[in-house]
Structure formats: structure tokens, C-alpha cells
Design an enzyme around this catalytic site. Structure first.
Site, PDB file in Angstrom:
ATOM      1  N   HIS A 116       0.827  -1.211   0.000  1.00 11.61           N
ATOM      2  CA  HIS A 116       0.000   0.000   0.000  1.00 11.61           C
ATOM      3  C   HIS A 116       0.855   1.253   0.000  1.00 11.61           C
ATOM      4  CE1 HIS A 116      -3.232   2.710   0.430  1.00 11.61           C
ATOM      5  NE2 HIS A 116      -3.528   2.561   1.703  1.00 11.61           N
TER       6      HIS A 116
ATOM      7  N   ARG B  82      -2.490  12.248 -10.770  1.00  8.82           N
ATOM      8  CA  ARG B  82      -1.588  12.637  -9.685  1.00  8.82           C
ATOM      9  C   ARG B  82      -0.134  12.581 -10.153  1.00  8.82           C
ATOM     10  NH1 ARG B  82      -3.322   8.424  -5.220  1.00  8.82           N
ATOM     11  NH2 ARG B  82      -3.019   7.115  -7.073  1.00  8.82           N
TER      12      ARG B  82
ATOM     13  N   ASP C 283       3.064   7.018  -7.641  1.00 10.25           N
ATOM     14  CA  ASP C 283       4.311   6.644  -6.970  1.00 10.25           C
ATOM     15  C   ASP C 283       5.524   6.704  -7.884  1.00 10.25           C
ATOM     16  OD1 ASP C 283       3.083   5.973  -4.423  1.00 10.25           O
ATOM     17  OD2 ASP C 283       2.180   4.302  -5.492  1.00 10.25           O
TER      18      ASP C 283
ATOM     19  N   ARG D 248     -20.169  -5.638   8.923  1.00 12.07           N
ATOM     20  CA  ARG D 248     -20.140  -7.073   9.263  1.00 12.07           C
ATOM     21  C   ARG D 248     -20.545  -7.906   8.046  1.00 12.07           C
ATOM     22  NH1 ARG D 248     -19.673 -11.827  10.149  1.00 12.07           N
ATOM     23  NH2 ARG D 248     -19.809 -12.856  12.192  1.00 12.07           N
TER      24      ARG D 248
ATOM     25  N   HIS E 266      -2.047   0.231 -12.211  1.00  9.30           N
ATOM     26  CA  HIS E 266      -2.904   0.587 -11.080  1.00  9.30           C
ATOM     27  C   HIS E 266      -4.086  -0.366 -11.057  1.00  9.30           C
ATOM     28  CE1 HIS E 266      -5.701   2.869  -8.523  1.00  9.30           C
ATOM     29  NE2 HIS E 266      -4.622   3.392  -7.999  1.00  9.30           N
TER      30      HIS E 266
END
Length: 464
Positions: free
Chosen positions: A301, A356, A402, A448, A347
Site C-alpha cells: 500500500h 496525480r 508513486d 459485518r 494501477h
């Protein structure tokens, strides 16, 4: 189709979102974010109540066996209001693209990059803020920034071999002593008021994060020197870079851009989903965000930009700094043929160049066009996608965020790669905490989902 359109409206498309319209009619002159929220929340509660009454039994999608074994990839299972990831256009913050945010969000005096305070206002309200509203947020966070003494003592006593993300997570958890929500819940409170105390905690936590992050940096890399005092006249990013010890105005501009574009990326990524999940147990924002940071610390991550830099450095060692396109192609093919990947490319959702990445590239072209590492990144951008397309394995051959961020940080002197995920974490607080406020305001229940064993799943499939 009409039902899908209705669902899209719920998730915040710009041209149809009632939340955005409501926000624009909500006391546009008010500079107090909580007051604006107090006006917005009842309207949104009523809108969603009606939507659920009309369409609560509508089927949104199908779940396959591959999805269950594949990390729930592509499974529609969360409502997340603050951002939506479009495979072709990239992230949209409350319906606005990154280029639109760069153009429309307020900027510091003399600056060109958006202020993260403005993005937080947008994420929380759906409304483009005024300069006055952003200035109010800057001052408000400055007022709330001081760290309690026990957190300072804890940070100062951590061993220097403790990873920066471990320190960040521990410090955020320890800040739970300051939680307004935890105290009020323990004393008994009306659930309709949950969001108000969550809001206070989120504002406090965002205000304190740069101090925590800067203290970690100074302790690890600057011999424990003082972070100094918060200056209430400066914006959030400027105070952060000052506390880190960086005085170059361009680095402050980079930090404004960095903290804005890394803030949110839909609700299914590990850090966003973790904060949403833990928050659904009514854990306070400190505990929820600390859990998110533990997820962000995972190499799948939050460590990608670090891995890109390691790969680029190794590339330069092996082929030299001024490498020809032909040699670079050979190196990339050797990387792929050895079973490795080109870090920074591809990605899980995006099918185009990550916007980005694009805005960081524009920053580099403006401020550091001759930097050798940037020139290498630009050269890779020209070559790698075509090779990945030729190889035929990648669904998305384009660079992601990144592929660029580490190079920019290195250029301005922040060479401590282990620290980069801390910056990512400070930024991600803006998105996940904005959503946490809305999760409590909208009364989202304890998460849940139903799990199945492999044997149970096989029996289910056989019965079909």
C-alpha cells in the site's frame, strides 16, 4: 439504468449531487466548518432515508468466486462520499478532478499550488471554499496543534531503529487520551450528536499530525532538534515544512501539492477501508486512523514510491546516469523477462496515466527540468508504456502517482525514504477523516460482511 444513475448520485457525481447543491446554498459566508455541516447533515440524512426507502432492495452488482478469492477487487460493497475513482479520468474529489482542484482551490499568497485546507473543506462539504474559509481552517488547526506532554515524551524515548510508521501509529493511538468522542460516549450521549464529537476529534488530529510527523523526522534524522512553534499566520503545509526544517519556498509548494493529491482515493483501498471499518465499531478517530496507518505501512500500500526510488537508483548504477533509449529499453525488457515488474507503473483501477502523476510531472517541468533523476523518470514515461503494451500482460501500462513523488522529495533534500510513508499518512488523514465525520453523521452501522469457507463455497456452487 435509472437505479444505477440514482446510485451514482448517492456517491457524489458533480453534476447531479444534491449534497453539492445543498452546500452551495448553505451559509456560503460562514467560515465555521461545523456550522456549515450542521446545515448540511439533516438534508443529507433525509435524502438518503428517502433513497433507501425507494431503492433499498435494488441489486447493485454481482459477486463472483474470483472476487472473493481476489481481494474483493471490483466488488461494490461500500458507500464512500468524499471521492470516486474513475478508471479513465482518475480521482474526483466530490466530483472535481485534480486539474479542476488545482485551478479552483484557494492558494497561499504568491503560491501556485492548492492549499490542503481547501481540499478538506471540499471533501467535508462538497463546496469549493472561499479564501476566508480556508484561512479560518489554517488558524483553527494552528490553535489545536499542541501535543500533550505524554506523547512528546513517548516520541522522544522511542529507539532510533523503530520504523517511522510504527512511531506514527503509536503516537496517534496515544493521542486517544484527548478524544472528546470517547469521553462523551463513556458518559452516555445521544447518537444524533456522534458526528459533532467525531468532528472535534478529527479537527484536533489533523491539526496535531504535522507536529507528530515532524517530531519523528527530527528525532530520527536531525539529532532530536526542536520542531519549533506553530505560527498561526502560516498555512498547515507551511508550518509542517518549517517544523521539518525545510525553508525553501518551492519545497513548501511541493508539500501543498503532495498533501492535496495523496489525501483520498475512494473507499476501497486499505487505509480508507480500515479507518471506515474500525470507525464503524465506534472506535474514536485516533484509534481508527492509527489502524489505517498500520495498513498504510504495508509494502503493498504505502511503500510503492520508496520501491520506485530504489529501482531508479539501481538502474542508474547499472546503466549510468545518461542512458540511451535503446539501453533503457533493454534494461526494462530484462526486468520484465526476469519475472519482475517496473515499479510505479500500473494501477488496480486506473486505465490511463494517473492525474496525480501528471500534476507532479508538471511541477517538475516547472521547477527542476534539468534534474538527472527527473529526466530519467521522463524518459521512462516515454518508453515503458509501449513496452508493457508490447508485452501484453498489463491492463494499465501507464504511470501512477508513486512513479514520481519520491524523485521530487529527493530533489529538495528529503532523502530519507523510510519516512515517505509518514508524509503519505499525514495527507491521507484529510480524506479518511472527512469521510469518518460523514459516516457517523449518516449513522452507518457496524460493518459485518458474511464470510464463507472454501468447502461452503464449493457446496454453494455445486447447488447452482
Amino acid at each position: 439504468m435509472a437505479l444505477l444513475t440514482a446510485a451514482t448520485r448517492l456517491l457524489g457525481a458533480k453534476n447531479s449531487s444534491c449534497l453539492v447543491l445543498a452546500a452551495r446554498h448553505a451559509s456560503a459566508s460562514s467560515t465555521n466548518l461545523k456550522d456549515v455541516l450542521s446545515n448540511l447533515i439533516p438534508k443529507e440524512q433525509a435524502r438518503i432515508k428517502t433513497f433507501k426507502q425507494q431503492h433499498g432492495k435494488t441489486v447493485v452488482g454481482q459477486i463472483t468466486v474470483d472476487m472473493m478469492y481476489g481481494g474483493m477487487r471490483g466488488m461494490k460493497g461500500l458507500v464512500y462520499e468524499t471521492s470516486v475513482l474513475d478508471p479513465d479520468e482518475g480521482i474526483r474529489f466530490r466530483g472535481y478532478s485534480i486539474p479542476e482542484c488545482q485551478k479552483m482551490l484557494p492558494k497561499a499568497k504568491g503560491g501556485e499550488e492548492p492549499l490542503p485546507e481547501g481540499l478538506f473543506w471540499l471533501l467535508v462539504t462538497g463546496q469549493m471554499p472561499t479564501e476566508e474559509q480556508v484561512s479560518w481552517l489554517s488558524r483553527e488547526w494552528a490553535k489545536r496543534a499542541a501535543l500533550p506532554s505524554h506523547v512528546v515524551t513517548m516520541l522522544d524515548n522511542f529507539p532510533t531503529n523503530l520504523h517511522p510508521m510504527s512511531q506514527l501509529s503509536a503516537a496517534i493511538t496515544a493521542l486517544n487520551s484527548e478524544s472528546n468522542f470517547a469521553r462523551a460516549y463513556a458518559e452516555g450521549m445521544n447518537r444524533a450528536k456522534y458526528w459533532e464529537l467525531i468532528y472535534e476529534d478529527c479537527m484536533d488530529l489533523i491539526a496535531k499530525l504535522p507536529c507528530v510527523a515532524a517530531k519523528i523526522y527530527r528525532n530520527l534524522y536531525r539529532e532530536g532538534s526542536s520542531i519549533g512553534a506553530i505560527d498561526s499566520r502560516l498555512d498547515w503545509s507551511h508550518n509542517f515544512t518549517n517544523m521539518l526544517g525545510y525553508t525553501d519556498p518551492q519545497f513548501t509548494e511541493l508539500m501543498r501539492l503532495y498533501l492535496t493529491i495523496h489525501s483520498d482515493h475512494e473507499g476501497g483501498n486499505v487505509s480508507a477501508h480500515t479507518s471506515h471499518l474500525v470507525g464503524s465499531a465506534l472506535s474514536d478517530p485516533y484509534l481508527s486512523f492509527a489502524a489505517a496507518m498500520n495498513g498504510l505501512a504495508g509494502p503493498l500500500h504505502g511503500l510503492a514510491n520508496q520501491e520506485v526510488l530504489v529501482w531508479l537508483t539501481q538502474l542508474q548504477k547499472e546503466v549510468g546516469k545518461d542512458v540511451s533509449d535503446e539501453k533503457l529499453r533493454d534494461y526494462i525488457w530484462n526486468t520484465l523477462n526476469s519475472g519482475r515488474v517496473v515499479p510505479g507503473y500500473g494501477h488496480a483501477v486506473l486505465r490511463k496515466t494517473d492525474p496525480r502523476y501528471s500534476c507532479q510531472r508538471e511541477f517538475a517541468l516547472k521547477h527542476l527540468p534539468k534534474d538527472p533523476m527527473f529526466k530519467l523518470v521522463a524518459q521512462l514515461y516515454k518508453i515503458v508504456p509501449n513496452i508493457l503494451l508490447e508485452q501484453g500482460k498489463a491492463k494499465n501500462p501507464w504511470p501512477n502517482v508513486d512513479a514520481h513523488s519520491g524523485v521530487l522529495l529527493q530533489y529538495y533534500g528529503m532523502t530519507e525514504m523510510n519516512y515517505y510513508t509518514v508524509l503519505f499518512g499525514v495527507s491521507r488523514a484529510l480524506g479518511v477523516l472527512a469521510q469518518l465525520i460523514w459516516s457517523r453523521a449518516l449513522g452507518f452501522p457496524l460493518e459485518r460482511p458474511k464470510s464463507m469457507s472454501t468447502d461452503g463455497l464449493m457446496k454453494f456452487v455445486d447447488s447452482k
